[in-house]
Write an enzyme that holds these catalytic residues in place. Structure first.
Site, PDB file in Angstrom:
ATOM      1  N   GLY A   1       4.449  20.505  41.216  1.00  0.00           N
ATOM      2  CA  GLY A   1       5.244  19.646  41.815  1.00  0.00           C
ATOM      3  C   GLY A   1       5.941  18.157  40.542  1.00  0.00           C
ATOM      4  O   GLY A   1       5.884  17.891  39.619  1.00  0.00           O
ATOM      5  N   HIS A   2       6.784  17.955  41.640  1.00  0.00           N
ATOM      6  CA  HIS A   2       7.786  16.633  40.407  1.00  0.00           C
ATOM      7  C   HIS A   2       6.917  15.808  40.470  1.00  0.00           C
ATOM      8  O   HIS A   2       5.517  15.519  40.626  1.00  0.00           O
ATOM      9  CB  HIS A   2       9.125  16.231  41.580  1.00  0.00           C
ATOM     10  CG  HIS A   2       7.720  15.642  43.045  1.00  0.00           C
ATOM     11  ND1 HIS A   2       7.667  16.457  44.343  1.00  0.00           N
ATOM     12  CD2 HIS A   2       7.826  14.323  43.007  1.00  0.00           C
ATOM     13  CE1 HIS A   2       7.365  15.067  44.927  1.00  0.00           C
ATOM     14  NE2 HIS A   2       7.009  14.505  44.230  1.00  0.00           N
ATOM     15  N   ASN A   3       7.571  15.002  38.633  1.00  0.00           N
ATOM     16  CA  ASN A   3       7.226  13.866  38.167  1.00  0.00           C
ATOM     17  C   ASN A   3       5.581  14.519  38.202  1.00  0.00           C
ATOM     18  O   ASN A   3       4.823  13.575  36.542  1.00  0.00           O
ATOM     19  CB  ASN A   3       6.392  12.506  38.620  1.00  0.00           C
ATOM     20  CG  ASN A   3       7.516  12.041  39.443  1.00  0.00           C
ATOM     21  OD1 ASN A   3       8.842  12.726  39.014  1.00  0.00           O
ATOM     22  ND2 ASN A   3       7.904  11.268  40.776  1.00  0.00           N
ATOM     23  N   VAL A   4       5.535  15.559  37.557  1.00  0.00           N
ATOM     24  CA  VAL A   4       3.884  15.904  37.154  1.00  0.00           C
ATOM     25  C   VAL A   4       3.729  16.179  35.917  1.00  0.00           C
ATOM     26  O   VAL A   4       5.216  16.438  35.022  1.00  0.00           O
ATOM     27  CB  VAL A   4       3.128  18.013  37.245  1.00  0.00           C
ATOM     28  CG1 VAL A   4       2.398  17.714  36.547  1.00  0.00           C
ATOM     29  CG2 VAL A   4       3.272  17.516  39.317  1.00  0.00           C
TER      30      VAL A   4
ATOM     31  N   SER B   1       3.450  13.687  40.847  1.00  0.00           N
ATOM     32  CA  SER B   1       2.864  12.509  40.553  1.00  0.00           C
ATOM     33  C   SER B   1       1.535  12.239  39.251  1.00  0.00           C
ATOM     34  O   SER B   1       0.777  11.390  38.852  1.00  0.00           O
ATOM     35  CB  SER B   1       3.318  11.671  40.747  1.00  0.00           C
ATOM     36  OG  SER B   1       4.478  11.068  41.808  1.00  0.00           O
TER      37      SER B   1
END
Length: 379
Positions: free
Chosen positions: A274-277, A294
């Site tokens: 997912g985003h920001n991982v 995140s």
């Protein structure tokens, strides 16, 4: 299948790669016995090996297969009497499974991609393609993209604007690499992977029912969902050196900062990041692992198939998560976890034994209740 239809039914091969037994032994840093000049064109299981195949007989249980097949040379287990097995040459390796890595690297030619840029490919005039690169049919490379030296990009892949890919990349058919994605050297990406799609991030004007449920642990969910509004992804994806991405995996771009994958990390098929991982170095994520936005994952972490990881948590270095584990909270470094919710493996196994005993315990409780006299009014 091959037995029914004969050798002609075996999959057709491209240009034949030839190696001597001695060449293979040197590549594996292994000891060779017998005729090292025998020419090898492939590898096979002992029972189906032809005279030009190297039989993989790394365990005594494969000895019988050598008598069935026609191999002249084989990789054998330590201490094997290779001459008694009917072989003319043998290679002995200290760690058979590790030897498979070197052997398959030596014998795998990879996809056939003609050198240069195929006439049907579209490379933007502002893009830069490194020396020795091979760009296959119907590949699209966007504005200002940079492709490293000796990169190989198979048919129908697309590289969006401002993306940067390092030297010696191998990008298989149908891969999609989004805008501003930055990838290191020796990258391998299997068919259908998507790197740099928008993150899944939506918000409501007022506090949503999901947020209410989370903060109250489900006891107060009076809020009613309004329409969801997109939060756009302004970040990108950054990937280190020697990373491999499996088929149909997806790595979402970050909201503001980039989603990051560390050096030498390997993703299996159907993995979703997912985003920001942020994923550290030397981490292994097996099929259908999903990591929500995140979350930070440390170095040398191993997550078995179908592990799910909650958003905004931290998984420490050297953590091992067993198959289908669901990780909802931070996991300290070095821990081995299993289950739903994930807990220390020994605790989960003890708990699962107790769960299996529950029907018997409930029967015992019912028996005890019947045995205890009911209270009377005088009591």
């Amino acid at each position: 299948h091959y037995a029914l239809f004969g050798d002609k039914s075996r999959p057709r091969k491209g240009p034949v790669m030839r190696h001597t037994v001695e060449d293979i032994a040197k590549a594996l840093n292994a000891e060779v016995f017998g005729d090292g000049a025998i020419e090898i064109t492939g590898a096979a299981e002992p029972a189906s090996a032809t005279a030009s195949d190297l039989a993989l007989a790394m365990d005594p249980k494969y000895a019988e297969g050598l008598s069935v097949g026609a191999a002249r040379a084989a990789i054998v287990w330590a201490g094997a009497d290779w001459q008694a097995l009917g072989l003319e040459a043998a290679i002995v390796v200290p760690r058979p499974r590790y030897a498979m890595s070197g052997l398959t690297t030596l014998m795998d030619p990879g996809p056939e991609i003609a050198s240069g840029i195929h006439p049907t490919a579209h490379v933007d005039a502002s893009a830069r393609v490194g020396e020795g690169a091979s760009i296959g049919p119907f590949v699209v490379i966007g504005a200002r993209a940079e492709i490293g030296r000796n990169a190989r990009i198979a048919n129908h892949a697309s590289i969006a604007e401002d993306a940067v890919i390092g030297d010696d990349a191998l990008i298989h058919a149908g891969v999609r690499i989004g805008a501003r994605v930055r990838i290191g050297h020796r990258f391998i990406c299997q068919p259908g992977a998507v790197i740099g799609a928008d993150g899944f991030s939506f918000v409501t004007p007022e506090k949503s029912r999901v947020e209410e449920a989370r903060s109250s642990l489900g006891t107060d969910t009076q809020a009613v969902n309004a329409s969801w509004t997109r939060i756009h992804s302004l970040g990108a994806v950054e990937i280190g050196d020697d990373v491999e991405i499996g088929a149909n995996s997806c790595i979402d771009r970050g909201t503001i900062r980039s989603t990051r994958i560390g050096h030498r990390t390997k993703l299996d098929n159907l993995v979703h990041i997912g985003h920001n991982v942020e994923v550290g170095d030397d981490t292994l994520l097996c099929g259908q692992v999903g990591i929500a936005g995140s979350t930070r994952v440390g170095n040398r972490v191993v997550m078995a198939g179908q592990v799910g990881v909650n958003d905004n948590i931290f998984v420490g270095d050297d953590v091992v998560a067993g198959g289908a584990s669901k990780i909802f909270t931070n996991v300290p470094a070095g821990r081995v976890v299993l289950g739903y919710p994930a807990m220390k493996m020994d605790q989960y196994l003890e708990a699962s034994r107790n769960w299996r005993r529950l029907p018997r315990v409930m029967d015992d409780v019912k028996t005890l209740k019947k045995a205890v006299p009911k209270p009377t009014e005088d009591d």
